[in-house]
Design a protein around this motif. Structure first.
Motif, mmCIF file in Angstrom:
data_model
loop_
_atom_site.group_PDB
_atom_site.id
_atom_site.type_symbol
_atom_site.label_atom_id
_atom_site.label_comp_id
_atom_site.label_asym_id
_atom_site.label_seq_id
_atom_site.Cartn_x
_atom_site.Cartn_y
_atom_site.Cartn_z
ATOM 1 N N LEU A 15 4.796 11.262 1.660
ATOM 2 C CA LEU A 15 4.393 9.863 1.754
ATOM 3 C C LEU A 15 4.050 9.570 3.211
ATOM 4 O O LEU A 15 4.788 9.959 4.116
ATOM 5 C CB LEU A 15 5.509 8.941 1.272
ATOM 6 C CG LEU A 15 5.872 9.075 -0.208
ATOM 7 C CD1 LEU A 15 7.035 8.151 -0.550
ATOM 8 C CD2 LEU A 15 4.680 8.760 -1.086
ATOM 9 N N SER A 29 2.338 6.748 6.293
ATOM 10 C CA SER A 29 2.154 5.360 6.706
ATOM 11 C C SER A 29 0.864 5.276 7.506
ATOM 12 O O SER A 29 0.616 6.108 8.380
ATOM 13 C CB SER A 29 3.314 4.885 7.588
ATOM 14 O OG SER A 29 4.523 4.920 6.873
ATOM 15 N N GLU A 67 -1.896 3.259 -8.672
ATOM 16 C CA GLU A 67 -1.394 4.630 -8.764
ATOM 17 C C GLU A 67 -1.257 5.041 -10.232
ATOM 18 O O GLU A 67 -1.641 6.152 -10.608
ATOM 19 C CB GLU A 67 -0.048 4.758 -8.053
ATOM 20 C CG GLU A 67 0.493 6.174 -8.066
ATOM 21 C CD GLU A 67 1.810 6.321 -7.313
ATOM 22 O OE1 GLU A 67 2.170 7.468 -7.013
ATOM 23 O OE2 GLU A 67 2.478 5.305 -7.028
ATOM 24 N N ASN A 102 -3.594 0.621 -3.391
ATOM 25 C CA ASN A 102 -3.321 -0.743 -2.984
ATOM 26 C C ASN A 102 -2.076 -1.294 -3.685
ATOM 27 O O ASN A 102 -1.395 -2.155 -3.149
ATOM 28 C CB ASN A 102 -4.532 -1.639 -3.267
ATOM 29 C CG ASN A 102 -4.466 -2.954 -2.541
ATOM 30 O OD1 ASN A 102 -3.987 -3.022 -1.410
ATOM 31 N ND2 ASN A 102 -4.935 -4.007 -3.175
ATOM 32 N N SER A 103 -1.766 -0.758 -4.875
ATOM 33 C CA SER A 103 -0.603 -1.222 -5.633
ATOM 34 C C SER A 103 -0.074 -0.098 -6.514
ATOM 35 O O SER A 103 -0.746 0.926 -6.704
ATOM 36 C CB SER A 103 -0.983 -2.414 -6.524
ATOM 37 O OG SER A 103 -1.825 -1.975 -7.581
ATOM 38 N N GLU A 104 1.108 -0.306 -7.072
ATOM 39 C CA GLU A 104 1.675 0.674 -8.008
ATOM 40 C C GLU A 104 0.807 0.795 -9.256
ATOM 41 O O GLU A 104 0.688 1.869 -9.838
ATOM 42 C CB GLU A 104 3.102 0.272 -8.396
ATOM 43 C CG GLU A 104 4.117 0.532 -7.306
ATOM 44 C CD GLU A 104 5.544 0.260 -7.775
ATOM 45 O OE1 GLU A 104 5.850 0.517 -8.956
ATOM 46 O OE2 GLU A 104 6.336 -0.195 -6.934
ATOM 47 N N MET A 159 0.839 -1.179 0.000
ATOM 48 C CA MET A 159 0.000 0.000 0.000
ATOM 49 C C MET A 159 0.885 1.244 0.000
ATOM 50 O O MET A 159 1.944 1.261 0.613
ATOM 51 C CB MET A 159 -0.898 0.010 1.241
ATOM 52 C CG MET A 159 -1.744 1.257 1.314
ATOM 53 S SD MET A 159 -2.965 1.379 2.640
ATOM 54 C CE MET A 159 -2.220 0.638 4.013
ATOM 55 N N LYS A 160 0.427 2.265 -0.722
ATOM 56 C CA LYS A 160 1.127 3.550 -0.777
ATOM 57 C C LYS A 160 0.112 4.643 -0.469
ATOM 58 O O LYS A 160 -1.001 4.632 -1.000
ATOM 59 C CB LYS A 160 1.724 3.767 -2.167
ATOM 60 C CG LYS A 160 2.507 5.055 -2.306
ATOM 61 C CD LYS A 160 3.143 5.150 -3.690
ATOM 62 C CE LYS A 160 3.990 6.383 -3.852
ATOM 63 N NZ LYS A 160 4.594 6.445 -5.192
ATOM 64 N N ILE A 161 0.504 5.571 0.405
ATOM 65 C CA ILE A 161 -0.362 6.702 0.758
ATOM 66 C C ILE A 161 0.392 7.982 0.420
ATOM 67 O O ILE A 161 1.521 8.177 0.867
ATOM 68 C CB ILE A 161 -0.733 6.702 2.254
ATOM 69 C CG1 ILE A 161 -1.339 5.358 2.649
ATOM 70 C CG2 ILE A 161 -1.687 7.847 2.561
ATOM 71 C CD1 ILE A 161 -1.473 5.166 4.149
ATOM 72 N N VAL A 162 -0.243 8.831 -0.361
ATOM 73 C CA VAL A 162 0.369 10.093 -0.783
ATOM 74 C C VAL A 162 -0.540 11.245 -0.379
ATOM 75 O O VAL A 162 -1.741 11.232 -0.649
ATOM 76 C CB VAL A 162 0.573 10.126 -2.314
ATOM 77 C CG1 VAL A 162 1.236 11.428 -2.733
ATOM 78 C CG2 VAL A 162 1.385 8.931 -2.784
#
Length: 103
Positions: A91, A93, A62, A57-59, A1-4
């Motif tokens: 970014l 968490s 994005e 949830n994934s690259e 997971m990535k949060i921006v």
């Protein structure tokens, strides 16, 4: 997971157009119905400061957002004269959530 998280301030006269552009992006995301993208945009009390938070949830998720024509249009218009304070990207968490982010 990535949060921006992205924050920026528009010129006062551009804030309404920016909101319309954001709403177009959101409409496209809702039509797409991609469960791997949770995207939120909020307006500050000053009426011209924006905070966008995107949970991917994934690259690939994005890349889906970044490839949307409405998102590209939103970015191009903002960069071409609507900015008062440049976007700052951070970014994050996740510590916790009241709901499941990805089904």
């Amino acid at each position: 997971m990535k949060i921006v998280k992205v924050t920026y301030t528009t010129k006062a006269e551009y804030a309404e157009q920016n909101q319309a552009n954001i709403k177009n992006v959101m409409a496209d995301l809702q039509k797409l119905n991609n469960s791997g993208i949770n995207y939120h945009a909020c307006l500050g009390a000053d009426g011209k400061s924006f905070t966008h938070t995107a949970f991917f949830n994934s690259e690939e998720d994005e890349k889906t957002l970044l490839g949307l024509p409405a998102f590209k249009h939103f970015q191009q218009q903002l960069q071409s004269g609507g900015i008062e304070t440049p976007p700052k990207q951070e970014l994050l968490s996740l510590v916790g959530s009241s709901k499941s982010l990805f089904n």
